[in-house]
Write a protein that holds these residues in place. Structure first.
Motif, short mmCIF file in Angstrom:
data_model
loop_
_atom_site.label_atom_id
_atom_site.label_comp_id
_atom_site.label_asym_id
_atom_site.label_seq_id
_atom_site.Cartn_x
_atom_site.Cartn_y
_atom_site.Cartn_z
N SER A 71 -2.18 -3.38 -6.28
CA SER A 71 -1.83 -3.38 -4.86
C SER A 71 -0.57 -4.22 -4.67
CB SER A 71 -2.96 -3.94 -4.00
OG SER A 71 -3.06 -5.33 -4.13
N SER A 72 0.08 -4.04 -3.52
CA SER A 72 1.35 -4.72 -3.26
C SER A 72 1.16 -6.20 -2.94
CB SER A 72 2.09 -4.03 -2.11
OG SER A 72 1.29 -4.04 -0.94
N LEU A 99 -0.55 -2.14 3.15
CA LEU A 99 -0.66 -2.36 1.71
C LEU A 99 -0.33 -1.06 0.97
CD1 LEU A 99 -4.02 -4.32 1.34
CD2 LEU A 99 -1.72 -5.22 1.12
N HIS A 100 0.34 -1.22 -0.16
CA HIS A 100 0.64 -0.09 -1.03
C HIS A 100 -0.21 -0.23 -2.29
CE1 HIS A 100 4.13 1.25 1.29
NE2 HIS A 100 4.27 -0.04 1.56
N PHE A 101 -0.77 0.87 -2.74
CA PHE A 101 -1.58 0.89 -3.95
C PHE A 101 -0.92 1.80 -4.97
CE2 PHE A 101 -4.42 -0.18 -0.52
CZ PHE A 101 -5.10 -1.27 -1.04
N GLU A 116 -0.75 4.51 0.57
CA GLU A 116 -0.53 3.40 1.47
C GLU A 116 -1.67 3.26 2.47
OE1 GLU A 116 2.87 3.84 4.01
OE2 GLU A 116 2.79 1.75 4.69
#
Length: 136
Positions: A71-72, A99-101, A116
């Motif tokens: 994750s980001s 959050l970006h995964f 996202e």
């Protein structure tokens, strides 16, 4: 009786066409990598507040291998799978920002798939305070 063998041949050909169509469909779906998160949006009451969500992340790849999910908001992997081509992870997240995964192959920085989690809110932050004094 004359048409019996022709009917059997037609049935056999039809069945083989259905089987081949099914195999073809499976081959097409296995050529791509998929990565999904559910839900895709997390809602908090006010802008800047953290939202809480129970997130399901699922993925599928064309080839078996060692894959890790990132994750980001952290540098270490959330979870890794060894010698697999699919996986599911359910985890609770709390965040005030999107959050970006990322799904990456183990020992590689190449991103295989991404998704996202978008954070939205019911009330936006007000630009000015309502309790302001005016001199004029």
């Amino acid at each position: 009786m004359r048409f019996g063998w022709q009917l059997s041949l037609v049935c056999l050909l039809s069945f083989s066409c259905l089987v081949l169509a099914d195999v073809k469909q499976q081959e097409v779906s296995n050529l791509t990598n998929t990565f999904q998160i559910q839900p895709t949006t997390c809602v908090s009451l006010h802008q800047g507040q953290a939202c809480f969500v129970n997130l399901t992340l699922s993925w599928h790849t064309a080839n078996k291998g060692n894959y890790c999910l990132y994750s980001s908001d952290q540098t270490s992997a959330l979870k890794c799978w060894m010698a697999d081509n699919q996986g599911v992870m359910v985890q609770e997240f709390n965040t005030a920002q999107s959050l970006h995964f990322y799904l990456k192959q183990d020992k590689s920085d190449d991103v295989i798939a991404a998704a996202e989690l978008e954070v939205s809110w019911v009330y936006k932050k007000q630009q000015k305070s309502r309790l302001s004094w005016r001199l004029f």
